[in-house]
Structure formats: structure tokens, C-alpha cells
Design an enzyme around this catalytic site. Structure first.
Site, mmCIF file in Angstrom:
data_model
loop_
_atom_site.group_PDB
_atom_site.id
_atom_site.type_symbol
_atom_site.label_atom_id
_atom_site.label_comp_id
_atom_site.label_asym_id
_atom_site.label_seq_id
_atom_site.Cartn_x
_atom_site.Cartn_y
_atom_site.Cartn_z
ATOM 1 N N SER A 1 24.117 -70.695 -54.039
ATOM 2 C CA SER A 1 24.796 -71.342 -53.357
ATOM 3 C C SER A 1 25.429 -72.599 -54.215
ATOM 4 C CB SER A 1 24.020 -71.651 -52.169
ATOM 5 O OG SER A 1 23.165 -72.629 -52.162
ATOM 6 N N ASP B 1 29.745 -69.860 -39.322
ATOM 7 C CA ASP B 1 29.423 -69.163 -39.579
ATOM 8 C C ASP B 1 28.365 -68.393 -39.373
ATOM 9 O OD1 ASP B 1 29.795 -69.849 -41.795
ATOM 10 O OD2 ASP B 1 30.900 -68.020 -42.280
ATOM 11 N N HIS B 2 26.778 -69.393 -40.273
ATOM 12 C CA HIS B 2 25.914 -69.699 -40.723
ATOM 13 C C HIS B 2 24.707 -70.008 -39.557
ATOM 14 C CE1 HIS B 2 28.183 -69.503 -44.327
ATOM 15 N NE2 HIS B 2 26.924 -69.622 -45.361
ATOM 16 N N ARG C 1 23.107 -60.978 -52.451
ATOM 17 C CA ARG C 1 21.944 -61.928 -53.660
ATOM 18 C C ARG C 1 20.839 -61.645 -52.412
ATOM 19 N NH1 ARG C 1 24.947 -67.506 -52.696
ATOM 20 N NH2 ARG C 1 26.108 -67.426 -54.174
ATOM 21 N N ARG D 1 25.446 -75.342 -52.035
ATOM 22 C CA ARG D 1 24.693 -75.995 -51.228
ATOM 23 C C ARG D 1 24.428 -77.236 -51.689
ATOM 24 N NH1 ARG D 1 19.680 -71.922 -50.577
ATOM 25 N NH2 ARG D 1 21.638 -70.695 -49.832
ATOM 26 N N ASP E 1 31.044 -73.706 -50.670
ATOM 27 C CA ASP E 1 30.994 -71.729 -50.165
ATOM 28 C C ASP E 1 30.627 -71.532 -51.000
ATOM 29 O OD1 ASP E 1 28.978 -70.346 -47.671
ATOM 30 O OD2 ASP E 1 29.736 -68.813 -48.898
HETATM 31 C C1 MIC Z 1 24.845 -68.152 -49.750
HETATM 32 O O1 MIC Z 1 25.255 -67.589 -48.988
HETATM 33 O O2 MIC Z 1 23.211 -68.923 -49.800
HETATM 34 C C2 MIC Z 1 24.999 -69.882 -48.225
HETATM 35 C C3 MIC Z 1 24.099 -69.930 -47.173
HETATM 36 O O3 MIC Z 1 26.196 -68.869 -47.979
HETATM 37 C C4 MIC Z 1 25.536 -70.627 -49.658
HETATM 38 C C5 MIC Z 1 26.418 -71.898 -48.674
HETATM 39 C C6 MIC Z 1 24.826 -72.908 -47.819
HETATM 40 O O4 MIC Z 1 23.967 -73.076 -48.216
HETATM 41 O O5 MIC Z 1 24.909 -73.865 -46.766
HETATM 42 C C7 MIC Z 1 26.547 -70.481 -50.938
HETATM 43 O O6 MIC Z 1 26.966 -69.657 -51.096
HETATM 44 O O7 MIC Z 1 27.233 -71.665 -51.214
HETATM 45 FE FE1 SF4 Z 2 27.475 -66.182 -44.900
HETATM 46 FE FE2 SF4 Z 2 26.486 -66.930 -47.926
HETATM 47 FE FE3 SF4 Z 2 25.880 -64.443 -46.882
HETATM 48 FE FE4 SF4 Z 2 28.861 -64.819 -47.683
HETATM 49 S S1 SF4 Z 2 26.428 -64.838 -49.053
HETATM 50 S S2 SF4 Z 2 27.127 -63.997 -45.357
HETATM 51 S S3 SF4 Z 2 28.664 -66.995 -46.663
HETATM 52 S S4 SF4 Z 2 25.685 -66.762 -46.238
#
Ligand code: MIC
Ligand code: SF4
Length: 648
Positions: free
Chosen positions: A538, A65-66, A380, A540, A120
Site C-alpha cells: 500500500s 470508502d475504507h 492482496r 499508507r 492509495d
Molecule cells: C490497501 O489496499 O492496502 C489500501 C488500504 O487501500 C492502501 C491505502 C491505505 O492503507 O489506506 C493502499 O493500497 O494504498
Molecule cells: Fe480498497 Fe485498497 Fe481494497 Fe482497493 S485494495 S478495495 S482501495 S482496501
């Protein structure tokens, strides 16, 4: 007992609940795991290195999905790898375009009373269904898939009592924004937020999930709602009534802390740039021009969210100077909008309809104009995350976003007239379950599957063990609330490198200090110094893995965010805090630090502290922010080295 403790108690892999106090390490059995593509490739490479033929969980799902933009071979290479490795090891695979992992999981798989970890940070979305759902680094998820326990510090359980009912333009998003205002982005560390009270039954499962989703922004371990008649109705509508089980706290349940939110007193709120806790009332921003409105993300892309948007837009057009984007959370949401004759309202509004994916939330397209005011229903608003460095991002509910898109500017909600009535979740929603790819049940069939790896999939690096002594320089000194987006930025240019650590490492701290990588390489071995809440945001693990690739062996901070601290240990980086917080001021960028780690190797002793010589003179005292188990990991050079050693 409260709900959290009931689920913990039922999943403890060693010891009894009463043996543990908050902060003690507990080992939990994980029933389900999830990954998404940006964290998934590393997770499965790591799982593969563990040499286990099949996942040992009840259910593991690999979502895409990313990284759904396919500008070149890299993202599709990753998708192909994920699809084939899921088929090989017995995971359900959710292809690109089906929806956002957390929304899809809520609709199709989340269960009350189950434990779930996901690579995630917004995995707690399933807390809206009564799952104990936590974000984790990919390596921790790989271990859980291998049947090992997920180890976390025993959380404090915070009671959040909801009284009354939401009214007017206030919605579920305002509940969590209100909590963020009180508690800030560090206020939830080491805590589970458990919602109770008469207000709970007025919220649907997707509304509850919006609240637990954004509990991640409090730094919480997770957040959870009871499982009740509303939960049953949602599961029944999804054809999953058999997954229902009632979950409620005992009448005299004990909690470590408590807060009350009066739902009927809430007004529409907004988190202002550049942190989700900079919360004000929407009315305070009246008059501010809005250049972009983006609706979607795992926080606010459910049918309940988008149907409200569609009702607000009925027969109207969005302001033509406001770039308006909508990303539905899943194909079920999209089909429902069409079936209930609501999609036309969105199409006719002039808004753009994007793919069912994360999209603009992670900077995968949808960047706003220079110096934009971008209003988003996401979770965020860190500086630069939208893709436009000088944009100011404001976080609001879908109701507020929809209204601002029509007007092109902020105004006082008191002047907005009557709010749309939130629709109940409709009966017989169309199922999209057949669009997932299930693994073969036949072990022989699965063993024949060939894992396909294009050139974007780069093999794992083997890291060395912790040396007995180490002289290192400070390669960067940072302030408070450094996010993983600061450490390892995302966005359309960098995300496709998630499966290639040497390549992605070139971008570590690139948005904070463009000389960092050069300096780290020149120093060879180095240390990061930071303020409070280092690594928030996140899950990550690239924010630990890529610095490790660049020679980072320790981070000294005033405090750490939970998931990032665990990720540091997983990759053999020491997490240290100042015994005397004033010592933070004594260390400069480029200071020299002399460590003697030899006492840590003495297994007959327990270790809680360390001294370090600063610039060959003064000795500073540091606390080890590690459990015994994590210390072992760090000494071994990381968790994967430990796993490899145990196998040998
Ligand atoms: C995010 O919202 O920052 C992400 C991208 O979903 C991350 C995961 C990632 O960096 O792949 C998260 O929230 O853990
Ligand atoms: Fe995707 Fe992370 Fe955004 Fe949720 S917060 S929609 S998991 S990138």
C-alpha cells in the site's frame, strides 16, 4: 514515442524528455488528485499546514470508502472532517457508501491523457482509461494539490503485447495474474507497463482497469492502456464524451522491455497464500474446500464483473457452508444490476450484499472462519489482512469466485461447461454524479466554511532535523517482501486510528513482533534492517510516519518498494541499501550502529554513500537511496519542515 512518454512529456515541469534516462528524477504536473478516508485525514492536515486557500489542480476528489464502519465516534469524526475540509479547499467529496474510490473515479472523472496521483496504491486503476495514474503517500498528494510537481524516478516503459482474445472461463484478472507469475511482486519496480496489440480492443474499460489496478502488485510505477473506440464508448455511456481523446503509441514506438501475453491461451488462475505472485492454475487446487467467497474490491467490482457473477448464479444457490459476500464497486453498479434484472440473481443466491465500499478487502468486516480457505476477487492476500490470522486467502477472478461459491470447493474449470458471455457496458447507465458533494465556486462562500474536527483528529507532530551524528540500535531485523500491512496493519480495530499517530503507533509491527514498540521506545532512536522489496503494497504513509514517531531514523534494506521509499524521505527517515548485500548477515537485531552524517550536510558535494560503524568495530558501506531533493528533505527532518521553512 510510446503513450507513457507522450503523457510524461506533456506534463514535465522542467527539462525535456530526452534529458532523462530511467532512474533520473523527473518533476510532473498533476492534473487530478484523489484520496480515500484512511489516507485522507493526514493528507488534508498536511495540506492545511501548507497554508494554501484552494487546491490548484484541475480536479481533486476526497473519497470515503475504507473506514465506513462506525463503531464509535472516530470514523464519523473523520468523515465530518473530510467533508468540511473538502468544502473549504475546493474538493469534490464522495460520501461513505457511494462506492470504492477507484471504481468511482473511473466512472465519473478519469480522463485519457491526464495525470493523476492518489493517496492509495491502486490509483493506477485509471490507467484503464488512459490516465497516467500513480499511487503516492498523502504528503506527496498534498503537495500536488498545492500545485507542486510530483517527483518520481523516470520509469522504464515495458511493452505488454496482448494477442488473441480471452476465451472460456479466463478473464481480465487472469492477464494480470499471468504477469505476476512471470514477474513476481518485485518485477515491476521502476517500470510502467503499457499494453498494446490486437488483444487490447477485445477488452472493455473496466476489464482494462482490473489489469492496471493490480499492476500495483508488481510494484510498478503504473500501468496504462491506449484510449480508443472502447474508451470513447465507455465515456459516452457515462455522459462524458467530451473527456475522450485518442491515445496510441506511435507505430515505431520504442520500449525498454517487452512481454507477450496470448489471451486465447490463458486459463483461470489463482494467487495462493500469502502473496499475489504465488500463482497457479485453478485446476491444480481441485478438491480444496472453500469456506468463504468474497467478491468485490477496486480490482473486481465493476458492472462487467458483477453481471458475470449474477449470470453464473441465475436460478442457483451458493453452497450453504460457503460464506459468500458481494460488495458492489459503486452505486451505479448496484443500480445497473437492478435495472438489468440481475440483482435478483444475487439476492436469490443466498450471498450477502454488503455496502459499496472496500469492506472485507481491508479487513473492515467479512473476516473468514478460523483456518479458513477464503477465495477473494481482491488484489492482496497478505497474511492476516482478512482479519483472521490463520486464514489462507486465494485471489481469483469474479467468474471463478462465483463458480466456487456454488460448488463450495475448487475443481477443474474444464468440467464447468460453458462460461457466461461477458455483457457489454449497457447504454444510458444511471448517473450517480449528483450524489457527490461539489464545493462552492464562490471563494467567499468557501472561506466561511468551518472545518469540523472531533477528538479523533489529532494535530500533526513537528519532527526534529537529522543530527550530525547518531548512535542507534537495530530495533527489528526482517526478511524479504515486508509489506506495509506488516509494518502498519489495517483492519477494523486499527484503521480508525489513522488520524491519531501516537495512538496508531502502538500497533507498528504488532502482527510480526509484539515487543517491537516496547523495544523501539526503550532504544529511543533506532534503525530497521530488512531484505528485498521493503515496504511493498500500500501507499499508507502511516507505515513511515508511525515508525518515525517511535524514533526510527533509518531503514537499511537490500531494496525498497517505490512508494514506501518516497514516504520514508517525506518523513525524514533515511533509506539506505547495503553496498555489499552480504553485510545484511552481519547485522543482528539489537546491534549498535554509529553513523556520522556530517558529510551529508556539505551542500557543495553530491552524496551517494555513507559508512556506518557496526558494534563499534567494523565499518560497513551503505548506499543512499535518495535523490538530492529527498536528501534535503531528510536533512530537514521531513518534507513538511521544508515547506514550513520556505514559508517562514
Ligand atoms: C490497501 O489496499 O492496502 C489500501 C488500504 O487501500 C492502501 C491505502 C491505505 O492503507 O489506506 C493502499 O493500497 O494504498
Ligand atoms: Fe480498497 Fe485498497 Fe481494497 Fe482497493 S485494495 S478495495 S482501495 S482496501
Amino acid at each position: 514515442m510510446n503513450i507513457t512518454k507522450k503523457i510524461i512529456s506533456a506534463h514535465l515541469m522542467s527539462g525535456k524528455l530526452e534529458d532523462f534516462k530511467p532512474g533520473d528524477e523527473i518533476a510532473l504536473k498533476m492534473d487530478q488528485t484523489i484520496t480515500q478516508d484512511a489516507t485522507g485525514t493526514m493528507t488534508y492536515l498536511q495540506f492545511e499546514a501548507m497554508g494554501i486557500p484552494k487546491v490548484k489542480t484541475d480536479l481533486s476528489v476526497s473519497y470515503v470508502d475504507h473506514n465506513t464502519l462506525q463503531q464509535d465516534f472516530r470514523n464519523p469524526d473523520d468523515h465530518q472532517f473530510l467533508r468540511t475540509i473538502a468544502a473549504k479547499y475546493g474538493l469534490v467529496y464522495s460520501p461513505a457508501g457511494l462506492g470504492i474510490c477507484h471504481q468511482l473515479h473511473l466512472e465519473n472523472f478519469a480522463k485519457p491523457g491526464a495525470t493523476l496521483i492518489g493517496a492509495d496504491s491502486h490509483t493506477p486503476t485509471a490507467g484503464g482509461m488512459g490516465s497516467l495514474a500513480m499511487g503516492a503517500g498523502g504528503l506527496s498528494v498534498a503537495l500536488a494539490m498545492a500545485g507542486a510537481a510530483y517527483k518520481i524516478p523516470m520509469p522504464k516503459v515495458v511493452k505488454v503485447e496482448l494477442t488473441g482474445k480471452l476465451k472460456g472461463w479466463a478473464s481480465a484478472k487472469d492477464v494480470i495474474l499471468a504477469l505476476l507469475k512471470i514477474l513476481t511482486v518485485k518485477g515491476g519496480v521502476g517500470r510502467v507497463f503499457e499494453f498494446t496489440g490486437e488483444g487490447v480492443s477485445s477488452l472493455s474499460v473496466p476489464e482494462r482497469a482490473c489489469i492496471t489496478n493490480m499492476g500495483a502488485e508488481l510494484g510498478a510505477t503504473t500501468s496504462i492502456f491506449p484510449s480508443d473506440e472502447r474508451t470513447k464508448a465507455f465515456l459516452k455511456a457515462q455522459g462524458r464524451e467530451q473527456d475522450y481523446k485518442e491515445l496510441k503509441a506511435d507505430a515505431n514506438a520504442l520500449y525498454d522491455e517487452s512481454y507477450t501475453i496470448e489471451l486465447d491461451k490463458l486459463v483461470p488462475m489463482v494467487a495462493c497464500p500469502h502473496m499475489p505472485d504465488k500463482v497457479k492454475a485453478v485446476a491444480e487446487l481441485a478438491g480444496l474446500k472453500v469456506d468463504q467467497v468474497a467478491i468485490g474490491s477496486c480490482t473486481n467490482s465493476s458492472f462487467s464483473d458483477l453481471s458475470a457473477v449474477a449470470l453464473i448464479w441465475k436460478g442457483k444457490q451458493v453452497d450453504r457452508t460457503t460464506d459468500t459476500l458481494v460488495s458492489p464497486g459503486s452505486k451505479q453498479v448496484l443500480r445497473l444490476l437492478a435495472r438489468e434484472n440481475l440483482l435478483d440473481n444475487i439476492i436469490d443466491s443466498g450471498a450477502r450484499i454488503l455496502e459499496c465500499a472496500c469492506g472485507p478487502c481491508i479487513g473492515m468486516g467479512g473476516a473468514p472462519i478460523s483456518k479458513a480457505v477464503s477465495v477473494r476477487t481482491f488484489n492482496r492476500n497478505f497474511e492476516g489482512r482478512s482479519g483472521t490470522k490463520d486464514a489462507s486467502v486465494y485471489l481469483v477472478s469474479p467468474l471463478v469466485a462465483a463458480k466456487l461459491a456454488l460448488d463450495g470447493k475448487f475443481s477443474d474449470p474444464k468440467t464447468w461447461g460453458e462460461a457466461p458471455k461477458m455483457l457489454d457496458f449497457p447504454d444510458n447507465p444511471p448517473s450517480i454524479r449528483h450524489l457527490f458533494i461539489d464545493p462552492s465556486k464562490d471563494d467567499k462562500e468557501r472561506s466561511k466554511v468551518e472545518i469540523l474536527r472531533g477528538p479523533n483528529i489529532v494535530a500533526l507532530e513537528v519532527f526534529d532535523v537529522l543530527p550530525q551524528n547518531m548512535n542507534a540500535k537495530v530495533s527489528i531485523k526482517l526478511g524479504d517482501d515486508i509489506t506495509t500491512d506488516h509494518i502498519m496493519p489495517a483492519g477494523a480495530a486499527i484503521l480508525p486510528l489513522r488520524s491519531n499517530i501516537p495512538a496508531i503507533s502502538e500497533y507498528v509491527f504488532s502482527k510480526v513482533d509484539s515487543d517491537f514498540v516496547k523495544r523501539a521506545k526503550e532504544f529511543g532512536t533506532s534503525v530497521i534492517v530488512a531484505g528485498h522489496n521493503y515496504g511493498q503494497g500500500s501507499s499508507r504513509e502511516h507505515a513511515a510516519l508511525a515508525p518515525r514517531h517511535l524514533g526510527i531514523r533509518a531503514v537499511i534494506a537490500k531494496s525498497f518498494a517505490r512508494i514506501h521509499k518516497a514516504n520514508l524521505a517525506n518523513f525524514g527517515i533515511l533509506a539506505l541499501t547495503f553496498a555489499n548485500p552480504d553485510d545484511y548477515d552481519k547485522i543482528e537485531q539489537c546491534s549498535s550502529l554509529g553513523f556520522d552524517f556530517s558529510p551529508l550536510f556539505d551542500k557543495t558535494k553530491t552524496h551517494a554513500s555513507l559508512t556506518v560503524k557496526l558494534d563499534n568495530k567494523e565499518k560497513l558501506n551503505l548506499n543512499l537511496e535518495l535523490s538530492d531533493n529527498e536528501l534535503e528533505m531528510v536533512l530537514a527532518g521531513g518534507l513538511l519542515n521544508q515547506v514550513r521553512a520556505n514559508k517562514a
